[in-house]
Motif scaffolding. Structure first.
Motif, mmCIF file in Angstrom:
data_model
loop_
_atom_site.group_PDB
_atom_site.id
_atom_site.type_symbol
_atom_site.label_atom_id
_atom_site.label_comp_id
_atom_site.label_asym_id
_atom_site.label_seq_id
_atom_site.Cartn_x
_atom_site.Cartn_y
_atom_site.Cartn_z
ATOM 1 N N TYR A 1 -37.844 36.662 54.189
ATOM 2 C CA TYR A 1 -38.924 35.945 53.511
ATOM 3 C C TYR A 1 -38.533 34.495 53.223
ATOM 4 N N TRP A 2 -37.285 34.303 52.796
ATOM 5 C CA TRP A 2 -36.818 32.944 52.514
ATOM 6 C C TRP A 2 -36.787 32.103 53.789
ATOM 7 N N ALA A 3 -36.299 32.679 54.877
ATOM 8 C CA ALA A 3 -36.212 31.926 56.129
ATOM 9 C C ALA A 3 -37.603 31.539 56.640
ATOM 10 N N VAL A 4 -38.530 32.482 56.630
ATOM 11 C CA VAL A 4 -39.894 32.197 57.090
ATOM 12 C C VAL A 4 -40.558 31.179 56.175
ATOM 13 N N LEU B 1 -35.919 22.835 56.350
ATOM 14 C CA LEU B 1 -35.467 23.202 57.693
ATOM 15 C C LEU B 1 -33.967 23.467 57.726
ATOM 16 N N GLY B 2 -33.209 22.761 56.875
ATOM 17 C CA GLY B 2 -31.774 23.046 56.795
ATOM 18 C C GLY B 2 -31.522 24.442 56.272
ATOM 19 N N GLY B 3 -32.292 24.859 55.242
ATOM 20 C CA GLY B 3 -32.161 26.223 54.742
ATOM 21 C C GLY B 3 -32.571 27.260 55.775
ATOM 22 N N TYR B 4 -33.633 26.950 56.504
ATOM 23 C CA TYR B 4 -34.066 27.869 57.570
ATOM 24 C C TYR B 4 -32.977 28.038 58.623
ATOM 25 N N ALA B 5 -32.408 26.913 59.058
ATOM 26 C CA ALA B 5 -31.371 26.984 60.089
ATOM 27 C C ALA B 5 -30.139 27.726 59.578
ATOM 28 N N LEU B 6 -29.800 27.537 58.300
ATOM 29 C CA LEU B 6 -28.638 28.217 57.731
ATOM 30 C C LEU B 6 -28.849 29.720 57.699
#
Length: 272
Positions: free
Chosen positions: A54-57, A186-191
């Motif tokens: 959920y966090w990534a999306v 986007l940095g959090g998504y990539a991480l």
């Protein structure tokens, strides 16, 4: 009588440079988003579960939404409305105030302010209306009107550039905030998307290949699994190298399509 053709816009290059800067910023934001999304592992995202998914999306969606909003803001600057000289005559106009501050460099001594320039042109129009064409008074009034009209054209070109720059400066805090949000999201998504695939690679089971007694056990296992001895196939010259031959096993057979690289001494070419 008609006035001469207006002079070219002396601020055309400055306006083009400002618009190019805005285009470059929009392109850079889009490129950053594409690079981050493409660089993150899709397999890693698919492997996420529960709260991490959920966090990534959510972070990816926020980042993409921020890019769209930022591009929309910059497109609104590039598609600004037509600028008229009358826009400078409204009370409290910041662009007119900036021009008045540099009146000695821009305006004539007869018209030291925007308001004085407007009044100068109105006086010329009134004198032209009061006289008949061909009268000395009409010719003098027309000369005044022509001078005022040429000056208005230059001031309008400058006003359009200052107006565009003012709007861009007003949007800078919003664009800076959106940039921070985009980078963070986007940095959090990539991480999150990348960490899952990295962890899976780090904890992948390690294997040790034991061919057996002089590779006899490996050969017997391969023969039993594929159901044939000898095994028929096609040699792949481009994948072969000195002392070794790459063979793709042929149909029919359980292992058809399997590619093996084996010592050349184990391979016999049919018809040779």
């Amino acid at each position: 009588m008609m006035s001469e053709a207006p002079a070219p816009d002396p601020y055309a290059t400055a306006k083009a440079n400002l618009r190019d800067t805005i285009k470059w910023l929009a392109t850079s934001l889009a490129a950053v988003g594409a690079a981050v999304i493409a660089g993150a592992s899709i397999n890693g995202l698919a492997a996420l579960k529960g709260e991490a998914l959920y966090w990534a999306v959510g972070l990816g969606a926020v980042g993409l939404l921020g890019i769209l909003v930022a591009i929309g803001v910059m497109l609104s600057l590039l598609t600004s409305n037509v600028f008229y000289f009358s826009d400078l005559t409204t009370a409290g106009n910041a662009v007119a105030a900036a021009i008045d501050q540099h009146a000695q460099d821009i305006l004539s001594p007869q018209t030291p302010t925007i308001a004085a320039l407007v009044q100068y042109r109105q006086d010329a129009i009134r004198d032209m209306q009061a006289a008949a064409p061909g009268d000395p008074l009409y010719a003098a009034a027309f000369k005044k009107w022509t001078a005022a009209d040429d000056l208005i054209a230059r001031v309008t070109n400058l006003g359009q550039f200052l107006f565009l720059r003012q709007k861009f400066e007003e949007r800078q805090p919003l664009l800076f905030f959106l940039t921070i949000v985009i980078i963070g999201a986007l940095g959090g998504y990539a991480l999150l998307a990348g960490s899952k695939s990295s962890l899976e690679a780090d904890f992948a089971p390690k294997a040790v290949f034991r061919p057996g007694n002089n590779w006899a056990d490996a050969a017997a296992s391969l023969s039993n699994a594929c159901g044939g001895n000898p095994l028929s196939g096609v040699m792949l010259p481009k994948k072969s190298f000195e002392g070794w031959v790459t063979v793709r096993l042929a149909e029919p057979g359980k292992c058809s399509g399997l590619e093996l690289t084996v010592p050349a001494s184990l391979v016999q070419l049919v018809g040779s």
